[in-house]
Design a protein around this motif. Structure first.
Motif, PDB file in Angstrom:
ATOM      1  N   LEU A   9       0.828  -1.212   0.000  1.00  0.00           N
ATOM      2  CA  LEU A   9       0.000   0.000   0.000  1.00  0.00           C
ATOM      3  C   LEU A   9       0.860   1.259   0.000  1.00  0.00           C
ATOM      4  N   LEU A  10       1.770   1.374   0.954  1.00  0.00           N
ATOM      5  CA  LEU A  10       2.587   2.590   1.072  1.00  0.00           C
ATOM      6  C   LEU A  10       3.548   2.732  -0.097  1.00  0.00           C
ATOM      7  N   GLY A  11       4.078   1.594  -0.583  1.00  0.00           N
ATOM      8  CA  GLY A  11       4.986   1.647  -1.731  1.00  0.00           C
ATOM      9  C   GLY A  11       4.283   2.152  -2.976  1.00  0.00           C
ATOM     10  N   THR A  12       3.060   1.680  -3.196  1.00  0.00           N
ATOM     11  CA  THR A  12       2.282   2.112  -4.362  1.00  0.00           C
ATOM     12  C   THR A  12       1.977   3.603  -4.303  1.00  0.00           C
ATOM     13  N   LEU A  13       1.519   4.070  -3.150  1.00  0.00           N
ATOM     14  CA  LEU A  13       1.166   5.491  -3.014  1.00  0.00           C
ATOM     15  C   LEU A  13       2.398   6.371  -3.138  1.00  0.00           C
ATOM     16  N   SER A  14       3.515   5.964  -2.551  1.00  0.00           N
ATOM     17  CA  SER A  14       4.750   6.749  -2.627  1.00  0.00           C
ATOM     18  C   SER A  14       5.244   6.834  -4.065  1.00  0.00           C
ATOM     19  N   PHE A  15       5.135   5.721  -4.795  1.00  0.00           N
ATOM     20  CA  PHE A  15       5.562   5.722  -6.196  1.00  0.00           C
ATOM     21  C   PHE A  15       4.727   6.702  -7.026  1.00  0.00           C
ATOM     22  N   ILE A  16       3.406   6.696  -6.830  1.00  0.00           N
ATOM     23  CA  ILE A  16       2.534   7.578  -7.621  1.00  0.00           C
ATOM     24  C   ILE A  16       2.855   9.039  -7.362  1.00  0.00           C
ATOM     25  N   VAL A  17       2.965   9.403  -6.090  1.00  0.00           N
ATOM     26  CA  VAL A  17       3.254  10.803  -5.753  1.00  0.00           C
ATOM     27  C   VAL A  17       4.636  11.194  -6.263  1.00  0.00           C
ATOM     28  N   GLY A  18       5.633  10.343  -6.018  1.00  0.00           N
ATOM     29  CA  GLY A  18       6.996  10.644  -6.464  1.00  0.00           C
ATOM     30  C   GLY A  18       7.101  10.738  -7.969  1.00  0.00           C
ATOM     31  N   TYR A  19       6.409   9.832  -8.675  1.00  0.00           N
ATOM     32  CA  TYR A  19       6.437   9.839 -10.138  1.00  0.00           C
ATOM     33  C   TYR A  19       5.804  11.120 -10.681  1.00  0.00           C
ATOM     34  N   GLY A  20       4.690  11.522 -10.083  1.00  0.00           N
ATOM     35  CA  GLY A  20       4.022  12.734 -10.541  1.00  0.00           C
ATOM     36  C   GLY A  20       4.879  13.972 -10.363  1.00  0.00           C
ATOM     37  N   VAL A  21       5.546  14.076  -9.236  1.00  0.00           N
ATOM     38  CA  VAL A  21       6.410  15.231  -8.968  1.00  0.00           C
ATOM     39  C   VAL A  21       7.622  15.203  -9.888  1.00  0.00           C
ATOM     40  N   TYR A  22       8.242  14.014 -10.063  1.00  0.00           N
ATOM     41  CA  TYR A  22       9.459  13.902 -10.866  1.00  0.00           C
ATOM     42  C   TYR A  22       9.207  14.205 -12.341  1.00  0.00           C
ATOM     43  N   LYS A  23       8.143  13.613 -12.901  1.00  0.00           N
ATOM     44  CA  LYS A  23       7.879  13.753 -14.328  1.00  0.00           C
ATOM     45  C   LYS A  23       7.476  15.163 -14.733  1.00  0.00           C
ATOM     46  N   THR A  24       6.989  15.961 -13.803  1.00  0.00           N
ATOM     47  CA  THR A  24       6.435  17.277 -14.163  1.00  0.00           C
ATOM     48  C   THR A  24       7.054  18.392 -13.347  1.00  0.00           C
ATOM     49  N   ARG A  25       8.219  18.150 -12.806  1.00  0.00           N
ATOM     50  CA  ARG A  25       8.839  19.144 -11.931  1.00  0.00           C
ATOM     51  C   ARG A  25       9.119  20.436 -12.695  1.00  0.00           C
ATOM     52  N   GLY A  26       8.839  21.534 -12.021  1.00  0.00           N
ATOM     53  CA  GLY A  26       9.246  22.839 -12.545  1.00  0.00           C
ATOM     54  C   GLY A  26       8.460  23.347 -13.734  1.00  0.00           C
ATOM     55  N   LEU A 413      -6.493  -2.057  -1.332  1.00  0.00           N
ATOM     56  CA  LEU A 413      -6.522  -0.754  -0.666  1.00  0.00           C
ATOM     57  C   LEU A 413      -5.780   0.281  -1.506  1.00  0.00           C
ATOM     58  N   ALA A 414      -4.704  -0.138  -2.179  1.00  0.00           N
ATOM     59  CA  ALA A 414      -3.998   0.772  -3.084  1.00  0.00           C
ATOM     60  C   ALA A 414      -4.903   1.193  -4.235  1.00  0.00           C
ATOM     61  N   VAL A 415      -5.752   0.258  -4.709  1.00  0.00           N
ATOM     62  CA  VAL A 415      -6.731   0.588  -5.753  1.00  0.00           C
ATOM     63  C   VAL A 415      -7.651   1.716  -5.279  1.00  0.00           C
ATOM     64  N   ILE A 416      -8.148   1.578  -4.058  1.00  0.00           N
ATOM     65  CA  ILE A 416      -9.099   2.560  -3.528  1.00  0.00           C
ATOM     66  C   ILE A 416      -8.420   3.914  -3.316  1.00  0.00           C
ATOM     67  N   PHE A 417      -7.225   3.908  -2.733  1.00  0.00           N
ATOM     68  CA  PHE A 417      -6.497   5.160  -2.531  1.00  0.00           C
ATOM     69  C   PHE A 417      -6.134   5.793  -3.878  1.00  0.00           C
ATOM     70  N   SER A 418      -5.710   4.981  -4.847  1.00  0.00           N
ATOM     71  CA  SER A 418      -5.348   5.512  -6.168  1.00  0.00           C
ATOM     72  C   SER A 418      -6.542   6.174  -6.834  1.00  0.00           C
ATOM     73  N   ALA A 419      -7.700   5.535  -6.712  1.00  0.00           N
ATOM     74  CA  ALA A 419      -8.916   6.105  -7.305  1.00  0.00           C
ATOM     75  C   ALA A 419      -9.277   7.426  -6.642  1.00  0.00           C
ATOM     76  N   ALA A 420      -9.147   7.479  -5.318  1.00  0.00           N
ATOM     77  CA  ALA A 420      -9.425   8.726  -4.601  1.00  0.00           C
ATOM     78  C   ALA A 420      -8.485   9.828  -5.053  1.00  0.00           C
TER      79      ALA A 420
END
Length: 565
Positions: A9-26, A413-420
């Motif tokens: 769960l935590l690994g999935t959520l951390s990856f999504i947030v980190g990926y979003g910040v990294y790919k679109t930084r600045g 649970l990662a599915v539900i958090f990702s959808a939210a």
């Protein structure tokens, strides 16, 4: 939950947030922040459009809807493919030709500032409410199931979304939604196979479908024309089409997704992809709910699916009454299970006379079980007056927590958090864009630097995120969550769609007529909502039709000498 589930769960959520910040930084300018530099390919657009609509409520509430009412909710989406074609032909070319940031910019060029502002405000009201609900809905269920503090759960979900949405804008939302859709749909497919595998060894998939069909859970299509019935073919094709037209054609949370694509063709392909895949996607999610229903015909379900509330009731003065209902529920379930097994044996033998009698007995026992559950809900209301007595939204998450193997709990649970996160990110992105482009820049500060508007966009996105979190902490549930969100949309979408249809197709109607018509139509829809039992999907048709008809009548009486837009 096990440590493995927490890691997933935590690994999935951390990856999504980190990926979003990294790919679109600045993001360096307002064009990149609000339109993603028009760099999105059609499959990214299609997945982003689907992920925006597929909130956590979809994955929490829809299986519960099927568990309680069968597959007929899928008819809600029957008008969506038609709407995708209309939007691709009509809406998209206009938006691209005018090079707009938001859908509502067009309304000023067609009518005037007050009409643009009215449409933008209606959007901000309904989408602002929806943003709070899309955070609150999964938070209250997850906090109950996982025994977390509700407000802390709300803050965690909201903060995760705010981090990458404020940082990267539209591109961050679209990029992360690809991963989120993969996680969401992959998780639901795995869930379906796992549930089928968990059925008793002597119950085949065909047997499971026989049980679901004879107990009224495979009711995919209903042709009866009943205006008080929320889901039938006619409400789906008409009301559903109008809702989809308004949502995908005029709601900035969706318009912003396909305005970020490389070209008109890419936008159209993305929307058509959504039109082709959305109904099968919803069918799958509902089917998972039907499988859960079948599972609970062979394994005893809880008498009340909100386990936290059940424990509270068992500790009150109503404990003995609660225990008596649990025992009664258990006895009825055992009788029904025996009848279902006998029914399946008779089905294998092909004894039609015996099958009919057994089917009637199974349905009678099911009705008896539902009556007991009604008594349980009434008892919950007496024992804990502030408790939510409708437990449909807890069916799927309760099933996951009680029956799924280690590892898959964390995945679901990662599915539900990702959808939210995916739906809320789109909403905050659109709310920030509309606030800056249609209100702040147009009516409050018309001359400023590009950097100023970029900072303002980040500020308003953050502000709406905070507002959504605050609203979520004070929100309360109503019936079924998936319906609640669509009801809110239906109250406003018809009016907004009517404004756009007049703008596109009825060229002689001018600004004052459409503005007055929109105000009257919205007031009428609100009155009907609070005073009648009309199915909510019809409000999309009513609101739209009223705007068009009243605007034409007003324009006819006002004459051609009135001020033009």
């Amino acid at each position: 939950m096990s440590n493995i589930d927490w890691v997933i769960l935590l690994g999935t959520l951390s990856f999504i947030v980190g990926y979003g910040v990294y790919k679109t930084r600045g993001s360096k300018n307002i064009e990149g922040y609000l339109k993603g530099d028009n760099s999105m390919k059609w499959w990214t657009v299609g997945l982003s459009v689907m992920a925006t609509q597929a909130s956590a409520i979809t994955f929490l509430s829809t299986p519960g809807q099927a568990f309680e009412d069968g597959m007929r909710f899928v008819q809600f989406y029957f008008g969506l493919p038609i709407a995708m074609i209309i939007i691709s032909v009509t809406f998209i070319p206009i938006y691209y030709r005018l090079k707009v940031y938001t859908a509502y910019e067009y309304l000023e060029s067609r009518f005037d500032l007050k009409t643009r502002t009215l449409a933008a405000i209606l959007f901000l009201i309904q989408r602002g409410l929806a943003a709070g609900i899309t955070i609150y809905a999964p938070a209250i269920i997850l906090s109950t199931i996982l025994n977390w503090n509700l407000n802390l759960t709300i803050i965690v979900i909201g903060t995760l979304v705010i981090i990458y949405t404020v940082s990267g804008g539209t591109k961050a939302v679209s990029q992360t939604q690809k991963q989120q859709m993969a996680i969401m749909m992959g998780g639901m497919v795995i869930a379906a196979f796992v549930i089928i595998d968990m059925l008793p060894e002597d119950v085949s998939f065909g047997n499971a479908m026989d049980v679901a069909g004879h107990m009224g859970r495979l009711n995919v299509v209903t042709f009866d024309l009943d205006f008080s019935d929320r889901y039938n073919v006619w409400s789906g094709i008409t009301g559903g089409m109008f809702l989809a037209l308004s949502y995908f054609g005029t709601d900035q949370s969706q318009v912003q997704r396909y305005l970020s694509s490389k070209s008109i063709a890419q936008s159209r392909l993305g929307l058509l992809m959504n039109g082709l895949l959305k109904v099968p996607m919803q069918f799958l999610i509902l089917f998972v709910g039907v499988l859960v229903f079948v599972f609970y015909q062979f394994y005893q379900p809880p008498v009340f699916f909100n386990d936290a509330v059940s424990r509270q009731v068992a500790q009150t003065e109503y404990a003995n009454e609660w225990q008596a209902l649990e025992e009664k529920h258990s006895q009825t379930f055992e009788k029904k299970r025996e009848e279902i097994n006998a029914f399946l044996q008779a089905s294998e033998a092909g004894d039609e006379t015996e099958l009919t009698a057994m089917k009637e007995e199974v349905n009678r026992l099911n009705e008896e079980q539902m009556q007991i559950q009604g008594e349980v809900k009434e008892l919950v209301g007496r024992a804990i007056p502030l408790a939510e007595t409708k437990d449909t939204d807890y069916v799927f998450i309760s099933f996951i927590m009680q029956h799924f193997p280690t590892g898959l709990i964390g995945l679901l649970l990662a599915v539900i958090f990702s959808a939210a996160m995916s739906s809320t990110a789109s909403e905050l992105n659109a709310l920030g864009s509309t606030s800056v482009v249609d209100l702040y820049k147009r009516s409050f500060k018309q001359e400023a630097s590009d950097q100023h508007y970029l900072n303002a966009s980040r500020f308003f996105t953050l502000l709406w995120g905070v507002i959504a979190i605050v609203f979520a902490t004070f929100a309360s549930l109503a019936d079924n969550l998936i319906e609640f969100v669509n009801i809110i949309g239906s109250i406003f979408y018809g009016t907004i769609l009517g404004i756009f249809l007049v703008a596109f197709y009825i060229k002689y109607v001018k600004s004052n007529a459409i503005f007055i018509a929109a105000c009257i139509a919205e007031a009428t829809v609100l009155y009907l909502f609070f005073t009648t039992d009309i199915g909510f999907l019809w409000f999309n048709v009513i609101g739209c039709a009223l705007v068009v008809a009243i605007a034409m009548l007003i324009e006819m009486f006002m004459g051609k000498n009135k001020a033009k837009s």
